[in-house]
Scaffold this active site. Structure first.
Site, mmCIF file in Angstrom:
data_model
loop_
_atom_site.group_PDB
_atom_site.id
_atom_site.type_symbol
_atom_site.label_atom_id
_atom_site.label_comp_id
_atom_site.label_asym_id
_atom_site.label_seq_id
_atom_site.Cartn_x
_atom_site.Cartn_y
_atom_site.Cartn_z
ATOM 1 N N LYS A 226 7.132 11.506 0.155
ATOM 2 C CA LYS A 226 6.728 10.774 1.293
ATOM 3 C C LYS A 226 7.987 9.995 1.940
ATOM 4 C CE LYS A 226 5.913 6.550 1.096
ATOM 5 N NZ LYS A 226 5.683 5.253 0.807
ATOM 6 N N LYS B 30 15.460 0.927 4.442
ATOM 7 C CA LYS B 30 14.730 1.235 3.335
ATOM 8 C C LYS B 30 14.796 2.979 3.183
ATOM 9 C CE LYS B 30 12.069 1.676 -0.499
ATOM 10 N NZ LYS B 30 12.669 1.551 -1.593
ATOM 11 N N LEU C 71 0.826 -1.336 -0.086
ATOM 12 C CA LEU C 71 0.019 0.147 0.152
ATOM 13 C C LEU C 71 0.828 1.301 0.114
ATOM 14 C CD1 LEU C 71 -2.548 -1.195 2.623
ATOM 15 C CD2 LEU C 71 -2.750 -1.290 -0.100
ATOM 16 N N PRO C 72 0.370 2.372 -0.428
ATOM 17 C CA PRO C 72 1.218 3.708 -0.480
ATOM 18 C C PRO C 72 1.872 4.147 0.840
ATOM 19 C CG PRO C 72 -0.951 3.816 -1.355
ATOM 20 C CD PRO C 72 -1.363 2.540 -0.654
#
Ligand code: NAD
Length: 295
Positions: free
Chosen positions: A246, A171, A65-66
């Site tokens: 993001k 990440k 998911l985003p």
């Protein structure tokens, strides 16, 4: 572990689910966008009418998911999925989200008798399509061992970064570095071109010199230099500027939390936010080249 419920079939999740089907897993899929579900059923998946339906009678649930808010609202709360998944099921969340969101969901999963790993990926849409992703995992050794056959069907490299949330931290560090490399590469290319150099010739010189980096190797931001790169298809698809913004927000939050100086990441974030404000939020992040181009 043969039956999989897969939620989130976007640029990354769609091709990842297809690779699981190709590897012989039985995959039940759900996305809010019906056409994404249809693409997957054409590839051999079973369509589920809801996220809850997708996770019935499965051994593993995978989500792609985003952002944090999507993952938290999918799994947590009274209506959340954790209370609908059978105890003993393994959850693999491959979304890139805040480490603290991951830990919150992993703790809640444990309370429901479920194991969970965070397994964000690197390698982009091409890696998702080709099954060559790098998975950066946070969670227990046992959960990772259970997840390994699925991760191997979707990727080439699997790293165990540490406990729950560690995959996300690694990440986020990687993507902060990537944003710095990409904007620096675009800036250097523009300097050369504005001084009369051919971008292909300059790219090859830098690729083989001390400025060589991943962007120059496989993801050149200058249009026409690399046929396979998003720059050569008007920056369509790929890794969206909005998603990079993001991730850089997650990096800045982690830096604030730990009192870490991140001047390069902070500048890269400002560049990307300004670039997004210029109308480039929904194209690939290598379009930062346009930020430096003269009309
Ligand atoms: P995307 O926007 O293409 O796909 C996300 C999908 O999730 C969409 O199809 C959306 O409809 C679906 N979705 C959202 N909420 C949902 C819900 N409640 N139930 C079911 N489906 C829901 O994004 P993407 O490019 O596939 O990226 C997914 C994640 O992977 C992000 O966290 C991103 O940062 C990360 N990532 C992306 C890339 C890339 O190159 N695109 C590379 C590495 C990591």
């Amino acid at each position: 572990m043969k039956n999989v419920g897969f939620i989130g079939l976007g640029n990354m999740g769609g091709p990842m689910a297809i690779n699981l089907i190709k590897a012989g897993f039985s995959v039940s899929v759900f996305d809010l966008v019906p056409t994404s579900v249809e693409r997957l059923t054409a590839a051999g998946a079973q369509a589920a009418a809801s996220a809850e339906a997708a996770v019935q009678n499965v051994d593993v649930v995978i989500s792609m998911l985003p952002a944090s808010k999507h993952v938290e609202s999918l799994y947590l709360g009274e209506a959340g999925l954790l209370s609908k998944i059978a105890p003993g099921t393994l959850i693999i969340d491959s979304s890139t989200i805040a480490p603290e969101s991951t830990r919150k969901v992993a703790d809640a999963a444990k309370a429901h008798g479920l194991s969970m790993i965070d397994a964000p990926v690197s390698g982009g849409v091409a890696g998702a399509q080709g099954g060559t992703l790098t998975f950066i995992v946070g969670g227990s050794d046992t959960a990772l061992a259970d997840a390994r056959p699925l991760l191997e069907a979707m990727g080439q490299n699997i790293f165990h970064a540490g406990d729950a949330g560690a995959g996300q931290v690694a990440k986020i560090c990687n993507n902060m570095l990537l944003s710095v490399l990409m904007s620096g590469t675009a800036e250097a290319l523009q300097l050369g071109v504005n001084n009369g150099l051919d971008p292909s010739v300059l790219s090859e010189i830098m690729r083989k010199s001390s400025g060589g980096n991943w962007a120059l190797e496989v993801y050149n931001p200058f249009p026409g230099v690399m046929e396979t790169a998003p720059a050569s298809r008007d920056y369509e698809g790929g890794f969206l500027v909005d998603l990079m913004i993001k991730d850089l927000g997650l990096a800045m939050a982690s830096a604030l939390d730990t009192g870490t100086a991140t001047p390069m990441g902070s500048l890269a974030r400002s560049l990307y936010v300004a670039h997004g404000d210029n109308g480039f939020g929904q194209v690939d992040f290598s379009s930062i080249q346009k930020f430096f181009q003269r009309d």
